[in-house]
Design a protein around this motif. Structure first.
Motif, PDB file in Angstrom:
ATOM      1  N   GLU A   4       0.824  -1.215   0.000  1.00  0.00           N
ATOM      2  CA  GLU A   4       0.000   0.000   0.000  1.00  0.00           C
ATOM      3  C   GLU A   4       0.855   1.261   0.000  1.00  0.00           C
ATOM      4  O   GLU A   4       1.813   1.385   0.758  1.00  0.00           O
ATOM      5  N   GLY A   5       0.490   2.187  -0.882  1.00  0.00           N
ATOM      6  CA  GLY A   5       1.182   3.466  -0.969  1.00  0.00           C
ATOM      7  C   GLY A   5       2.388   3.489  -1.880  1.00  0.00           C
ATOM      8  O   GLY A   5       2.981   4.549  -2.107  1.00  0.00           O
ATOM      9  N   LYS A   6       2.736   2.347  -2.457  1.00  0.00           N
ATOM     10  CA  LYS A   6       3.919   2.296  -3.320  1.00  0.00           C
ATOM     11  C   LYS A   6       3.543   2.756  -4.733  1.00  0.00           C
ATOM     12  O   LYS A   6       2.552   2.323  -5.305  1.00  0.00           O
ATOM     13  N   PRO A   7       4.352   3.635  -5.354  1.00  0.00           N
ATOM     14  CA  PRO A   7       4.060   4.111  -6.707  1.00  0.00           C
ATOM     15  C   PRO A   7       4.503   3.122  -7.776  1.00  0.00           C
ATOM     16  O   PRO A   7       5.496   2.408  -7.610  1.00  0.00           O
TER      17      PRO A   7
ATOM     18  N   LEU B 282       0.551   4.823 -11.528  1.00  0.00           N
ATOM     19  CA  LEU B 282      -0.432   4.190 -10.671  1.00  0.00           C
ATOM     20  C   LEU B 282       0.056   4.208  -9.227  1.00  0.00           C
ATOM     21  O   LEU B 282       1.246   4.408  -8.967  1.00  0.00           O
ATOM     22  N   MET B 283      -0.856   3.990  -8.311  1.00  0.00           N
ATOM     23  CA  MET B 283      -0.524   3.862  -6.903  1.00  0.00           C
ATOM     24  C   MET B 283      -1.227   2.619  -6.358  1.00  0.00           C
ATOM     25  O   MET B 283      -2.419   2.420  -6.591  1.00  0.00           O
ATOM     26  N   ILE B 284      -0.468   1.775  -5.651  1.00  0.00           N
ATOM     27  CA  ILE B 284      -1.074   0.610  -5.015  1.00  0.00           C
ATOM     28  C   ILE B 284      -1.778   1.063  -3.739  1.00  0.00           C
ATOM     29  O   ILE B 284      -1.211   1.810  -2.940  1.00  0.00           O
TER      30      ILE B 284
ATOM     31  N   SER C  70      10.157   1.029 -10.422  1.00  0.00           N
ATOM     32  CA  SER C  70       9.678   1.705  -9.224  1.00  0.00           C
ATOM     33  C   SER C  70       9.307   0.679  -8.161  1.00  0.00           C
ATOM     34  O   SER C  70       9.128  -0.510  -8.449  1.00  0.00           O
ATOM     35  N   GLN C  71       9.178   1.130  -6.929  1.00  0.00           N
ATOM     36  CA  GLN C  71       8.883   0.225  -5.811  1.00  0.00           C
ATOM     37  C   GLN C  71       7.607  -0.574  -6.049  1.00  0.00           C
ATOM     38  O   GLN C  71       7.554  -1.784  -5.840  1.00  0.00           O
ATOM     39  N   GLY C  72       6.566   0.139  -6.470  1.00  0.00           N
ATOM     40  CA  GLY C  72       5.300  -0.532  -6.698  1.00  0.00           C
ATOM     41  C   GLY C  72       5.386  -1.574  -7.799  1.00  0.00           C
ATOM     42  O   GLY C  72       4.763  -2.634  -7.722  1.00  0.00           O
TER      43      GLY C  72
END
Length: 387
Positions: A207-210, A227-229, A283-285
């Protein structure tokens, strides 16, 4: 004694109409069901106030899907330049961001709303709060009834009642208009996040990872963006635009083709997953999604890893409810209105804003459409007042 014009609502469409009217010496009364004005404008401003979009004027109507023709005519009559000029008059300097979206330099909807309402009051507009419209009785003048028991006669009335997005309670105005014999289509979420199928343990970690710079492909088409998770799935322009229940594909690295991406991964050290982490520059997400959804065979080689990154399969389940969506589709059928947004069956009654059946992506198109509609309705209201 009847009002010259009653405006129900205090969102962008209502305030734009009031602005055009006071410029012509007409002093409208604006009725708001909340104790303060512009709630939806403040909601929009909480995540960055996109006021319009930077594209050639003749391209803008294409962003309004099924209502391109109607919005094209409104934007021709009341274009982006009219809206930007008004903002400057209110002391808010517009500028174009890197995403081609227009913003205001103060970056706060509260400042804009304060300047706008004060300007209207100085020119004779009146605001009445905690007044919920419950009935419109056709006639000349119109009769407006409110939940408080208040009744008002009005030569003309503009309804700008909103579409139900971000509302905790179901909208009551659709039934009110249906009782008048008007075609009102069910309100549905638009520009909404989507849930997807995943292990429940995935969401607290991700949650919150782009998920930056991806391309989302669905049965509705494809769209690139960020997007954003979230705790349930995905938010962001790509899913707002092409999100639909069913299979979807994510290209997590659209700036490299599969062959070049595989070559880059091969240059890394360690296991194939370690090579991806260290060299693919995701990216992290994107890494969270890749780890959750890629099949085990993806980690056999740089080539299979690149294929997973370029075509990650997920299953979108359902959009978030209307109460969580940025905007709504459905509402009063545009076929009930003339070119000035006056109800064909009820002379003197106008409707504008999100309560109409139209749709647009995020990025400034929503507020631009609302203010153009407000100006359009006001132009005919002015003409009726002059008769």
């Amino acid at each position: 004694m009847s009002l010259s014009c009653a405006i129900i609502g205090t969102g962008p469409a209502a305030l734009a109409a009031a602005t055009a009217l006071v410029r012509k010496g007409i002093k409208p009364t604006l009725f708001e069901r909340r104790p303060a004005p512009g709630w939806k404008l403040l909601v929009a401003g909480s995540s960055g106030l996109n006021i319009t979009y930077d594209c050639p004027e003749d391209e803008m109507p294409s962003f309004y899907s099924a209502r391109q023709a109607e919005m094209g005519e409104l934007l021709r009559r009341f274009p982006r330049s009219t809206w930007l000029e008004l903002l400057r008059e209110l002391g808010e300097e517009p500028y174009v961001g890197s995403s081609r979206r227009y913003f205001i330099k103060s970056k706060t909807a509260a400042n804009l709303l304060k300047a706008w309402t004060e300007s209207l009051e100085q020119k004779g507009a009146r605001f009445e709060y905690n007044e919920v419209l419950t009935k419109v009785i056709p006639g000349s003048p119109l009769t407006l009834e409110f939940a408080s028991g208040r009744k008002e006669k009005a030569q003309t009335a503009l309804l700008a009642l909103g579409g139900g997005s971000w509302e905790s309670e179901e909208q009551q105005w659709p039934e009110m208009l249906r009782e008048l014999g008007l075609d009102v289509r069910p309100l549905e979420p638009a520009n909404a996040g989507f849930s997807f199928a995943a292990d429940p343990a995935f969401f607290p970690k991700a949650e919150g990872k782009p998920v930056k710079g991806v391309i989302l492909k669905t049965a509705k088409g494809e769209r690139q963006g960020e997007l954003m998770i979230t705790k349930y799935g995905l938010e962001g322009t790509p899913v707002y635009t092409v999100g639909t229940p069913g299979p979807a594909t994510l290209d997590l690295k659209p700036d490299l083709d599969e062959t070049k991406l595989a070559a880059r991964i091969a240059q890394g050290r360690g296991s194939v997953w370690q090579k991806v982490e260290n060299s693919a520059k995701l990216s992290q997400g994107a890494l969270f999604l890749l780890k959750e959804f890629s099949p085990e065979k993806s980690w056999l080689s740089p080539n299979t890893a690149a294929a997973a990154i370029k075509g990650l399969k997920i299953e979108l389940l359902a959009p978030r409810p209307l109460s969580e969506s940025i905007s709504a589709r459905g509402g009063l059928s545009w076929d009930e209105l003339d070119e000035n947004l006056q109800c064909k069956k009820i002379p003197g009654l106008f409707c504008a804003g999100e309560m109409l059946d139209w749709d647009a992506p995020t990025g400034g198109f929503l507020i631009q459409a609302c203010v153009s509609q407000g100006f359009a309705a006001a132009s005919k209201i002015q003409a009726l007042a002059a008769q």
